[in-house]
Structures are given as C-alpha cells and as structure tokens.
Design a protein around this motif. Structure first.
Motif, PDB file in Angstrom:
ATOM      1  N   MET A   1      66.523  98.951 -28.535  1.00  0.00           N
ATOM      2  CA  MET A   1      65.360  98.783 -27.695  1.00  0.00           C
ATOM      3  C   MET A   1      65.348  99.865 -26.600  1.00  0.00           C
ATOM      4  O   MET A   1      64.835 100.584 -26.075  1.00  0.00           O
ATOM      5  N   ALA A   2      66.690  99.846 -26.064  1.00  0.00           N
ATOM      6  CA  ALA A   2      66.851 100.669 -24.791  1.00  0.00           C
ATOM      7  C   ALA A   2      66.762 101.971 -24.975  1.00  0.00           C
ATOM      8  O   ALA A   2      66.677 102.899 -24.464  1.00  0.00           O
ATOM      9  N   ASN A   3      67.184 102.224 -26.444  1.00  0.00           N
ATOM     10  CA  ASN A   3      67.091 103.812 -26.957  1.00  0.00           C
ATOM     11  C   ASN A   3      65.657 104.261 -27.256  1.00  0.00           C
ATOM     12  O   ASN A   3      65.407 105.212 -27.587  1.00  0.00           O
ATOM     13  N   LYS A   4      64.695 103.331 -26.976  1.00  0.00           N
ATOM     14  CA  LYS A   4      63.258 103.749 -27.184  1.00  0.00           C
ATOM     15  C   LYS A   4      63.023 104.875 -26.006  1.00  0.00           C
ATOM     16  O   LYS A   4      63.319 104.740 -25.210  1.00  0.00           O
ATOM     17  N   TRP A   5      61.933 105.567 -26.941  1.00  0.00           N
ATOM     18  CA  TRP A   5      61.586 106.860 -26.002  1.00  0.00           C
ATOM     19  C   TRP A   5      60.411 106.470 -25.141  1.00  0.00           C
ATOM     20  O   TRP A   5      59.568 105.357 -25.443  1.00  0.00           O
ATOM     21  N   ILE A   6      60.408 106.897 -23.889  1.00  0.00           N
ATOM     22  CA  ILE A   6      59.463 106.486 -22.892  1.00  0.00           C
ATOM     23  C   ILE A   6      58.270 106.684 -23.468  1.00  0.00           C
ATOM     24  O   ILE A   6      57.352 105.954 -23.174  1.00  0.00           O
ATOM     25  N   SER A   7      57.980 107.686 -24.126  1.00  0.00           N
ATOM     26  CA  SER A   7      56.459 107.912 -24.801  1.00  0.00           C
ATOM     27  C   SER A   7      56.208 106.851 -25.708  1.00  0.00           C
ATOM     28  O   SER A   7      54.856 106.737 -26.061  1.00  0.00           O
TER      29      SER A   7
ATOM     30  N   THR B   1      64.482 108.031 -22.135  1.00  0.00           N
ATOM     31  CA  THR B   1      64.356 106.814 -22.948  1.00  0.00           C
ATOM     32  C   THR B   1      64.421 105.675 -22.036  1.00  0.00           C
ATOM     33  O   THR B   1      64.767 105.769 -20.766  1.00  0.00           O
ATOM     34  N   ALA B   2      64.220 104.396 -22.433  1.00  0.00           N
ATOM     35  CA  ALA B   2      64.295 103.217 -21.752  1.00  0.00           C
ATOM     36  C   ALA B   2      65.503 103.066 -21.146  1.00  0.00           C
ATOM     37  O   ALA B   2      65.979 102.582 -20.025  1.00  0.00           O
ATOM     38  N   LYS B   3      66.793 103.208 -21.596  1.00  0.00           N
ATOM     39  CA  LYS B   3      68.223 103.129 -21.358  1.00  0.00           C
ATOM     40  C   LYS B   3      68.235 104.089 -20.049  1.00  0.00           C
ATOM     41  O   LYS B   3      68.996 103.701 -18.946  1.00  0.00           O
ATOM     42  N   GLU B   4      67.785 105.320 -20.176  1.00  0.00           N
ATOM     43  CA  GLU B   4      67.841 106.264 -18.925  1.00  0.00           C
ATOM     44  C   GLU B   4      66.851 105.549 -17.551  1.00  0.00           C
ATOM     45  O   GLU B   4      67.552 105.611 -16.702  1.00  0.00           O
ATOM     46  N   ALA B   5      66.018 105.014 -17.987  1.00  0.00           N
ATOM     47  CA  ALA B   5      65.134 104.572 -16.897  1.00  0.00           C
ATOM     48  C   ALA B   5      65.709 103.209 -16.439  1.00  0.00           C
ATOM     49  O   ALA B   5      65.819 103.059 -15.219  1.00  0.00           O
ATOM     50  N   LEU B   6      66.409 102.377 -17.234  1.00  0.00           N
ATOM     51  CA  LEU B   6      66.877 101.105 -16.659  1.00  0.00           C
ATOM     52  C   LEU B   6      68.142 101.227 -16.135  1.00  0.00           C
ATOM     53  O   LEU B   6      68.928 100.442 -15.334  1.00  0.00           O
ATOM     54  N   SER B   7      68.942 102.424 -16.165  1.00  0.00           N
ATOM     55  CA  SER B   7      70.045 102.728 -15.643  1.00  0.00           C
ATOM     56  C   SER B   7      69.833 103.244 -14.236  1.00  0.00           C
ATOM     57  O   SER B   7      70.930 103.294 -13.465  1.00  0.00           O
ATOM     58  N   LEU B   8      68.882 103.477 -13.715  1.00  0.00           N
ATOM     59  CA  LEU B   8      68.349 103.568 -12.320  1.00  0.00           C
ATOM     60  C   LEU B   8      68.507 102.264 -11.404  1.00  0.00           C
ATOM     61  O   LEU B   8      68.474 101.466 -11.965  1.00  0.00           O
ATOM     62  N   THR B   9      68.951 102.676 -10.238  1.00  0.00           N
ATOM     63  CA  THR B   9      69.113 101.409  -9.328  1.00  0.00           C
ATOM     64  C   THR B   9      67.717 101.093  -9.079  1.00  0.00           C
ATOM     65  O   THR B   9      66.631 101.771  -9.073  1.00  0.00           O
ATOM     66  N   GLU B  10      67.455  99.949  -8.634  1.00  0.00           N
ATOM     67  CA  GLU B  10      65.968  99.558  -8.089  1.00  0.00           C
ATOM     68  C   GLU B  10      65.522 100.508  -7.108  1.00  0.00           C
ATOM     69  O   GLU B  10      64.206 100.633  -7.079  1.00  0.00           O
ATOM     70  N   PHE B  11      66.259 100.902  -6.164  1.00  0.00           N
ATOM     71  CA  PHE B  11      65.679 102.114  -5.089  1.00  0.00           C
ATOM     72  C   PHE B  11      65.486 103.196  -5.771  1.00  0.00           C
ATOM     73  O   PHE B  11      64.235 103.762  -5.480  1.00  0.00           O
ATOM     74  N   GLU B  12      66.351 103.594  -6.551  1.00  0.00           N
ATOM     75  CA  GLU B  12      65.939 104.978  -7.477  1.00  0.00           C
ATOM     76  C   GLU B  12      64.745 104.911  -8.015  1.00  0.00           C
ATOM     77  O   GLU B  12      63.790 105.715  -8.038  1.00  0.00           O
ATOM     78  N   LEU B  13      64.451 103.723  -8.839  1.00  0.00           N
ATOM     79  CA  LEU B  13      63.148 103.438  -9.645  1.00  0.00           C
ATOM     80  C   LEU B  13      61.911 103.398  -8.740  1.00  0.00           C
ATOM     81  O   LEU B  13      60.929 104.025  -8.781  1.00  0.00           O
TER      82      LEU B  13
END
Length: 111
Positions: free
Chosen positions: A1-7, A26-38
């Motif tokens: 699921m983490a490899n799911k495309w943002i789209s 991808t979701a994995k790239e988004a989830l790899s951000l820190t909370e502050f980066e997000l």
C-alpha cells in the motif's frame, strides 16, 4: 500500500497536486517526510483549502505508516494526537477496509 501512487489515493486534487509538483508520487515518499516537512509542504497551519477531510487524511496516513512492510506499509508506529476528540477506531478500520480490505480481514490485522 505504501507503494500506491498519490494519484490513486483519493486525495483532494489540491493536495495531490502539491505532492506531484514536489516529485512526491507514492504514499511511501509522502510518509517518509517528517511531520514538520509534511506540515510545511501542505502549509497546514492556516491553509483554508485543506478544509474538510483533515481527520480522514491523517487516519489514512496513520494506517499506511503502521501497516507491516510485507503488506506495503512502512512497518512503523504512529502516535495520533487528537485535540478535537475526533479519533474513531471504527473510522480507521473503515478507511482501511476501503483501501486494503483483504489485508484488514486477516486475523489480528484490524487490531
């Protein structure tokens, strides 16, 4: 699921466009951000266009982050700070069932 495309994540178009514009696909790239980066990326503080769906968005990210890596998650732990008392484990399970029904029906996964 983490490899799911943002789209493919049923995010509001405005949020999906922000991710894609920053080459986060991808979701994995988004989830790899820190909370502050997000927060900085989405300009959550005072961003009126985020509007409806903040809780569901956070629940979905929490679900993706906490799923086992073998099921496409990040095998992480999540602390959900709910200052508005809107957290519902039932909502979390419903969101999970919509996106990965076969995984959450496995014994013990909904816990």
């Amino acid at each position: 699921m983490a490899n799911k495309w943002i789209s493919e994540m049923s995010l509001p178009t405005s949020i999906a466009n922000i991710f894609v514009a920053r080459n986060i696909t991808t979701a994995k790239e988004a989830l790899s951000l820190t909370e502050f980066e997000l927060m900085e990326l989405l300009d959550v503080v005072g961003w009126p266009s985020l509007g409806i769906g903040k809780t569901q968005f956070c629940l979905k990210l929490s679900l993706l982050a906490s799923l086992l890596a073998s099921y496409g998650g990040l095998d992480g732990r999540v602390i959900y700070i709910d200052v508005d008392s809107k957290f519902s484990s039932r909502n979390m399970i419903e969101i999970g069932l919509k996106s990965s029904q076969e995984i959450l029906h496995m014994e013990g996964m909904a816990k």
